[in-house]
Write a protein that holds these residues in place. Structure first.
Motif, mmCIF file in Angstrom:
data_model
loop_
_atom_site.group_PDB
_atom_site.id
_atom_site.type_symbol
_atom_site.label_atom_id
_atom_site.label_comp_id
_atom_site.label_asym_id
_atom_site.label_seq_id
_atom_site.Cartn_x
_atom_site.Cartn_y
_atom_site.Cartn_z
ATOM 1 N N VAL A 154 0.854 -1.185 0.000
ATOM 2 C CA VAL A 154 0.000 0.000 0.000
ATOM 3 C C VAL A 154 0.890 1.235 0.000
ATOM 4 O O VAL A 154 2.108 1.148 0.182
ATOM 5 N N PHE A 155 0.258 2.392 -0.197
ATOM 6 C CA PHE A 155 0.995 3.652 -0.209
ATOM 7 C C PHE A 155 0.441 4.566 0.880
ATOM 8 O O PHE A 155 -0.770 4.640 1.079
ATOM 9 N N GLN A 156 1.351 5.241 1.560
ATOM 10 C CA GLN A 156 0.966 6.180 2.605
ATOM 11 C C GLN A 156 1.444 7.572 2.205
ATOM 12 O O GLN A 156 2.595 7.754 1.802
ATOM 13 N N LYS A 157 0.554 8.547 2.344
ATOM 14 C CA LYS A 157 0.909 9.921 1.977
ATOM 15 C C LYS A 157 1.900 10.484 2.994
ATOM 16 O O LYS A 157 1.793 10.220 4.191
ATOM 17 N N SER A 158 2.862 11.249 2.507
ATOM 18 C CA SER A 158 3.839 11.882 3.391
ATOM 19 C C SER A 158 3.163 12.927 4.271
ATOM 20 O O SER A 158 2.055 13.400 3.967
ATOM 21 N N GLN A 159 3.819 13.291 5.349
ATOM 22 C CA GLN A 159 3.233 14.249 6.284
ATOM 23 C C GLN A 159 2.953 15.586 5.636
ATOM 24 O O GLN A 159 1.969 16.259 5.984
ATOM 25 N N ASP A 160 3.797 15.992 4.687
ATOM 26 C CA ASP A 160 3.557 17.277 4.019
ATOM 27 C C ASP A 160 2.595 17.147 2.844
ATOM 28 O O ASP A 160 2.262 18.146 2.189
ATOM 29 N N GLY A 161 2.147 15.915 2.572
ATOM 30 C CA GLY A 161 1.136 15.701 1.538
ATOM 31 C C GLY A 161 1.628 15.800 0.119
ATOM 32 O O GLY A 161 0.818 15.832 -0.819
ATOM 33 N N THR A 162 2.943 15.809 -0.081
ATOM 34 C CA THR A 162 3.469 16.019 -1.434
ATOM 35 C C THR A 162 3.840 14.732 -2.157
ATOM 36 O O THR A 162 3.964 14.738 -3.378
ATOM 37 N N THR A 163 4.029 13.647 -1.432
ATOM 38 C CA THR A 163 4.446 12.406 -2.077
ATOM 39 C C THR A 163 3.916 11.217 -1.278
ATOM 40 O O THR A 163 3.137 11.390 -0.346
ATOM 41 N N PHE A 164 4.357 10.019 -1.667
ATOM 42 C CA PHE A 164 3.860 8.799 -1.047
ATOM 43 C C PHE A 164 5.019 7.838 -0.801
ATOM 44 O O PHE A 164 6.022 7.861 -1.512
ATOM 45 N N GLN A 165 4.841 6.976 0.202
ATOM 46 C CA GLN A 165 5.817 5.941 0.512
ATOM 47 C C GLN A 165 5.153 4.579 0.420
ATOM 48 O O GLN A 165 4.117 4.361 1.051
ATOM 49 N N PRO A 166 5.695 3.636 -0.368
ATOM 50 C CA PRO A 166 5.134 2.277 -0.388
ATOM 51 C C PRO A 166 5.479 1.527 0.892
ATOM 52 O O PRO A 166 6.589 1.648 1.418
ATOM 53 N N LEU A 167 4.517 0.751 1.367
ATOM 54 C CA LEU A 167 4.661 -0.010 2.598
ATOM 55 C C LEU A 167 4.252 -1.457 2.383
ATOM 56 O O LEU A 167 3.302 -1.729 1.628
ATOM 57 N N ALA A 168 4.934 -2.368 3.051
ATOM 58 C CA ALA A 168 4.472 -3.756 3.176
ATOM 59 C C ALA A 168 3.613 -3.809 4.431
ATOM 60 O O ALA A 168 4.065 -3.448 5.514
ATOM 61 N N LEU A 169 2.374 -4.258 4.294
ATOM 62 C CA LEU A 169 1.411 -4.222 5.389
ATOM 63 C C LEU A 169 1.413 -5.555 6.127
ATOM 64 O O LEU A 169 1.221 -6.610 5.530
#
Length: 237
Positions: free
Chosen positions: A49-64
């Motif tokens: 899945v992808f989580q939005k960065s704190q500043d809302g400008t990009t995303f980080q992929p995560l293994a859930l």
């Protein structure tokens, strides 16, 4: 609090690392960062899945690994119940730091994995590096390079408007829970891309990781099943 130090064979000549998995080692986490080159291995066991960065400008992929904070549904029987453990977990307690522009290996000396009496030796008796540390160096290099490749991958997804928020409802023994706040690849928009766009994604090495993300979504149901099983085990304990 972590206590990071540059790894060396003088101060850390007797250092050993416990490679077991469990809550006492800090593995009770809901997710871990991953990167496109790791997606093929990750998607065999975990949703990506992808989580939005704190500043809302990009995303980080995560293994859930779980469906709520502090939950890792792969911790079972005193171990990790999957054939592949993502590198962000497996490399612990080591991490990449920098001496100027040069990357160097650091170790968290306050990690519960660090020991002087049990676990894998990091150095050989006369100061050489052990086979285990060779593995760690390879993991850290792959993780470092992989995380550096993530921004370009995410930028390509955003350029084609391929990320969408999603929610997932889970029936647990203690009630219904909704997983939200994450993003995934918008499959319909991907299918509507023209040949030029698909060719560009392929040439940049982004197309295969995109399909790995889509393939991984089937594991959301596996996580729900694990959550229900874990809940029943607690109820019957």
């Amino acid at each position: 609090m972590p206590r990071h130090a540059v790894l060396n064979n003088v101060d850390h000549k007797d250092l050993r690392v416990i490679r077991a998995h469990g809550e006492r080692f800090g593995d009770d986490v809901m997710a871990a960062v991953t990167f496109p080159a790791e997606f093929r291995s990750v998607q065999s066991h975990y949703p990506i899945v992808f989580q939005k960065s704190q500043d809302g400008t990009t995303f980080q992929p995560l293994a859930l690994f779980g469906l709520r904070e502090g939950e890792n549904l792969f911790l079972r029987g005193g171990g990790w119940d999957a054939a592949y453990v993502p590198l962000a977990i497996e490399r612990q307690p080591f991490l990449v730091g920098f001496d100027g522009a040069e990357p160097v290996v650091h170790v968290d000396l306050d990690s519960p994995r660090v020991s002087r009496s049990e676990g894998e030796p990091v150095f050989l008796p006369f100061g050489g590096i052990s086979d285990y540390l060779e593995q760690v160096n390879s993991m850290l290099l792959a993780l470092h390079q992989g995380l550096q490749s993530t921004p370009a991958f995410v930028a390509a997804l955003l350029a084609h408007d391929l990320l969408e928020p999603f929610s997932f409802d889970i029936e647990r023994p203690d009630g219904t829970q909704r997983l939200a706040g994450f993003y995934t690849v918008h499959e319909e928009r991907l299918q509507k891309l023209d040949g030029t766009a698909l060719a560009q994604l392929h040439q940049a090495g982004h197309l295969l990781p995109i399909y790995m993300v889509l393939a991984s979504t089937s594991h959301l149901r596996d996580l729900a099943d694990r959550a229900c099983q874990a809940g029943n085990e607690r109820v019957h304990a």
